[in-house]
Design a protein around this motif. Structure first.
Motif, PDB file in Angstrom:
ATOM      1  N   ALA A   1       0.830  -1.210   0.000  1.00 46.25           N
ATOM      2  CA  ALA A   1       0.000   0.000   0.000  1.00 46.25           C
ATOM      3  C   ALA A   1       0.863   1.257   0.000  1.00 46.25           C
ATOM      4  N   MET A   2       1.923   1.257   0.811  1.00 49.11           N
ATOM      5  CA  MET A   2       2.820   2.410   0.863  1.00 49.11           C
ATOM      6  C   MET A   2       3.563   2.594  -0.457  1.00 49.11           C
ATOM      7  N   LEU A   3       3.980   1.463  -1.076  1.00 48.81           N
ATOM      8  CA  LEU A   3       4.675   1.539  -2.358  1.00 48.81           C
ATOM      9  C   LEU A   3       3.761   2.096  -3.436  1.00 48.81           C
ATOM     10  N   LEU A   4       2.493   1.627  -3.475  1.00 52.28           N
ATOM     11  CA  LEU A   4       1.527   2.116  -4.460  1.00 52.28           C
ATOM     12  C   LEU A   4       1.278   3.602  -4.272  1.00 52.28           C
ATOM     13  N   SER A   5       1.134   4.049  -3.032  1.00 59.58           N
ATOM     14  CA  SER A   5       0.905   5.459  -2.755  1.00 59.58           C
ATOM     15  C   SER A   5       2.084   6.308  -3.204  1.00 59.58           C
ATOM     16  N   ALA A   6       3.300   5.780  -2.973  1.00 58.54           N
ATOM     17  CA  ALA A   6       4.499   6.516  -3.384  1.00 58.54           C
ATOM     18  C   ALA A   6       4.581   6.647  -4.891  1.00 58.54           C
ATOM     19  N   LEU A   7       4.205   5.587  -5.598  1.00 62.49           N
ATOM     20  CA  LEU A   7       4.272   5.621  -7.066  1.00 62.49           C
ATOM     21  C   LEU A   7       3.218   6.545  -7.654  1.00 62.49           C
ATOM     22  N   LEU A   8       2.055   6.642  -6.985  1.00 65.62           N
ATOM     23  CA  LEU A   8       0.982   7.485  -7.488  1.00 65.62           C
ATOM     24  C   LEU A   8       1.169   8.944  -7.118  1.00 65.62           C
ATOM     25  N   SER A   9       2.048   9.232  -6.172  1.00 67.79           N
ATOM     26  CA  SER A   9       2.332  10.603  -5.776  1.00 67.79           C
ATOM     27  C   SER A   9       3.456  11.155  -6.639  1.00 67.79           C
ATOM     28  N   ALA A  10       3.392  12.444  -6.896  1.00 60.66           N
ATOM     29  CA  ALA A  10       4.420  13.072  -7.730  1.00 60.66           C
ATOM     30  C   ALA A  10       5.756  13.053  -7.015  1.00 60.66           C
ATOM     31  N   PRO A  11       6.879  12.999  -7.743  1.00 62.33           N
ATOM     32  CA  PRO A  11       8.210  13.017  -7.140  1.00 62.33           C
ATOM     33  C   PRO A  11       8.397  14.247  -6.268  1.00 62.33           C
TER      34      PRO A  11
ATOM     35  N   TYR B   1       5.471  14.399 -13.200  1.00 62.45           N
ATOM     36  CA  TYR B   1       4.328  13.492 -13.060  1.00 62.45           C
ATOM     37  C   TYR B   1       4.723  12.276 -12.231  1.00 62.45           C
ATOM     38  N   SER B   2       3.752  11.737 -11.518  1.00 61.76           N
ATOM     39  CA  SER B   2       3.980  10.465 -10.831  1.00 61.76           C
ATOM     40  C   SER B   2       4.027   9.346 -11.865  1.00 61.76           C
ATOM     41  N   LEU B   3       4.330   8.137 -11.415  1.00 62.72           N
ATOM     42  CA  LEU B   3       4.385   7.010 -12.353  1.00 62.72           C
ATOM     43  C   LEU B   3       3.036   6.792 -13.014  1.00 62.72           C
ATOM     44  N   GLY B   4       1.967   6.810 -12.215  1.00 62.46           N
ATOM     45  CA  GLY B   4       0.628   6.628 -12.772  1.00 62.46           C
ATOM     46  C   GLY B   4       0.260   7.725 -13.746  1.00 62.46           C
ATOM     47  N   GLU B   5       0.563   8.975 -13.389  1.00 64.50           N
ATOM     48  CA  GLU B   5       0.265  10.097 -14.272  1.00 64.50           C
ATOM     49  C   GLU B   5       1.083  10.027 -15.552  1.00 64.50           C
ATOM     50  N   SER B   6       2.315   9.568 -15.453  1.00 59.78           N
ATOM     51  CA  SER B   6       3.173   9.455 -16.643  1.00 59.78           C
ATOM     52  C   SER B   6       2.608   8.453 -17.634  1.00 59.78           C
TER      53      SER B   6
ATOM     54  N   MET C   1      -6.253  13.454 -13.347  1.00 66.34           N
ATOM     55  CA  MET C   1      -6.049  12.466 -14.406  1.00 66.34           C
ATOM     56  C   MET C   1      -6.875  12.818 -15.637  1.00 66.34           C
ATOM     57  N   MET C   2      -8.141  13.210 -15.437  1.00 70.58           N
ATOM     58  CA  MET C   2      -8.996  13.559 -16.570  1.00 70.58           C
ATOM     59  C   MET C   2      -8.467  14.802 -17.287  1.00 70.58           C
ATOM     60  N   ALA C   3      -7.923  15.743 -16.520  1.00 69.17           N
ATOM     61  CA  ALA C   3      -7.348  16.941 -17.135  1.00 69.17           C
ATOM     62  C   ALA C   3      -6.129  16.579 -17.984  1.00 69.17           C
TER      63      ALA C   3
ATOM     64  N   ALA D   1       3.330   4.016 -23.888  1.00 71.63           N
ATOM     65  CA  ALA D   1       2.983   3.565 -22.539  1.00 71.63           C
ATOM     66  C   ALA D   1       4.150   2.847 -21.879  1.00 71.63           C
ATOM     67  N   MET D   2       4.776   1.921 -22.602  1.00 74.08           N
ATOM     68  CA  MET D   2       5.887   1.166 -22.032  1.00 74.08           C
ATOM     69  C   MET D   2       7.110   2.061 -21.822  1.00 74.08           C
ATOM     70  N   ALA D   3       7.323   3.017 -22.744  1.00 77.76           N
ATOM     71  CA  ALA D   3       8.451   3.930 -22.597  1.00 77.76           C
ATOM     72  C   ALA D   3       8.259   4.837 -21.388  1.00 77.76           C
ATOM     73  N   ALA D   4       7.031   5.308 -21.166  1.00 72.77           N
ATOM     74  CA  ALA D   4       6.762   6.150 -19.996  1.00 72.77           C
ATOM     75  C   ALA D   4       7.047   5.393 -18.708  1.00 72.77           C
ATOM     76  N   LEU D   5       6.623   4.137 -18.673  1.00 72.34           N
ATOM     77  CA  LEU D   5       6.875   3.301 -17.501  1.00 72.34           C
ATOM     78  C   LEU D   5       8.374   3.080 -17.298  1.00 72.34           C
ATOM     79  N   GLY D   6       9.059   2.675 -18.371  1.00 68.98           N
ATOM     80  CA  GLY D   6      10.476   2.360 -18.267  1.00 68.98           C
ATOM     81  C   GLY D   6      11.336   3.573 -17.970  1.00 68.98           C
ATOM     82  N   THR D   7      11.068   4.691 -18.640  1.00 66.48           N
ATOM     83  CA  THR D   7      11.901   5.881 -18.448  1.00 66.48           C
ATOM     84  C   THR D   7      11.693   6.482 -17.061  1.00 66.48           C
ATOM     85  N   TRP D   8      10.456   6.446 -16.545  1.00 69.87           N
ATOM     86  CA  TRP D   8      10.197   6.984 -15.198  1.00 69.87           C
ATOM     87  C   TRP D   8      10.970   6.174 -14.158  1.00 69.87           C
ATOM     88  N   VAL D   9      10.881   4.860 -14.268  1.00 67.24           N
ATOM     89  CA  VAL D   9      11.561   3.995 -13.301  1.00 67.24           C
ATOM     90  C   VAL D   9      13.074   4.183 -13.381  1.00 67.24           C
ATOM     91  N   VAL D  10      13.618   4.191 -14.603  1.00 69.55           N
ATOM     92  CA  VAL D  10      15.065   4.345 -14.770  1.00 69.55           C
ATOM     93  C   VAL D  10      15.534   5.703 -14.253  1.00 69.55           C
TER      94      VAL D  10
END
Length: 214
Positions: free
Chosen positions: A4-14, A150-155, A26-28, A72-81
């Motif tokens: 739960a803490m990890l998910l919250s951290a990923l959904l929150s902006a850096p 952007y957070s990971l989810g937003e990215s 998200m809709m915006a 989509a995959m690039a956003a995920l990979g580049t954010w994590v890296v």
């Protein structure tokens, strides 16, 4: 750290900005990426495949689907890296090189999948499929995700929405060009000239979304 803490951290902006999932934000992001800041018609990125693959509707849809997947995959990979590898090691200045390598690997994956399961679409896309690697729209989305913090989810959501906006522009362009082929136009405007005129007109039409303040 539990799940739960990890998910919250990923959904929150850096940097601790934001407090988790915000459906309004998200809709915006989605609406802005598709209409207000369309990467082809407003930011003028990805013009090469936009003009080159928009001759036939089938190839336009196929290219759009490939770009959405890569984005989509690039956003995920580049954010994590970037945030879990480059920033902690003080190597943020290498982000562009790292992003290009990630995108190139993803494009190779898409090429192998299409060659195996849809060779007709693979041949139809031709040189424009490997050119996704150097498609400035794909790199631009990854860079913008970092720049906007952007957070990971937003990215990922922003990347998918940008891909949908790219596909929408591609499909509209393909439909209009197929209609134009059945009309009489001056020889001097045939081919690329009329395509650029159509693209410019579409860009002006999309400027109508700019006043929505999203």
């Amino acid at each position: 750290m539990n799940a739960a803490m990890l998910l919250s951290a990923l959904l929150s902006a850096p940097g601790g900005e934001g407090s988790g999932f915000d459906i309004g934000r998200m809709m915006a992001i989605i609406f802005a990426a598709i209409f207000v800041n369309n990467f082809v018609l407003s930011r003028f990125l990805g013009i090469c495949p936009f003009i080159g693959v928009s001759k036939q509707l089938d190839s336009a849809i196929g290219m759009g689907a490939a770009v959405i997947f890569v984005l989509a995959m690039a956003a995920l990979g580049t954010w994590v890296v970037y945030y879990l590898l480059l920033v902690p090691m003080g190597l943020g200045y290498l982000s562009t090189i790292a992003f290009i390598l990630i995108i190139a690997a993803l494009v190779q994956l898409v090429e192998m999948i299409l060659l195996k399961y849809s060779p007709g679409l693979y041949r139809a896309l031709g040189i424009y499929l490997p050119l996704i690697t150097t498609n400035c729209a794909v790199l631009g989305v990854s860079v913008l995700n970092i720049g906007e913090r952007y957070s990971l989810g937003e990215s990922v959501v922003h990347a998918i929405a940008a891909g949908i906006g790219f596909t929408l522009a591609l499909i509209l362009m393909a439909g209009l060009r197929q209609k134009i082929e059945m009309t009489d136009i001056p020889p001097s405007l045939e081919g690329k000239p009329i395509a650029f005129i159509i693209a410019g007109t579409m860009s002006i039409a999309f400027l109508g979304f700019a006043g929505m303040g999203v």
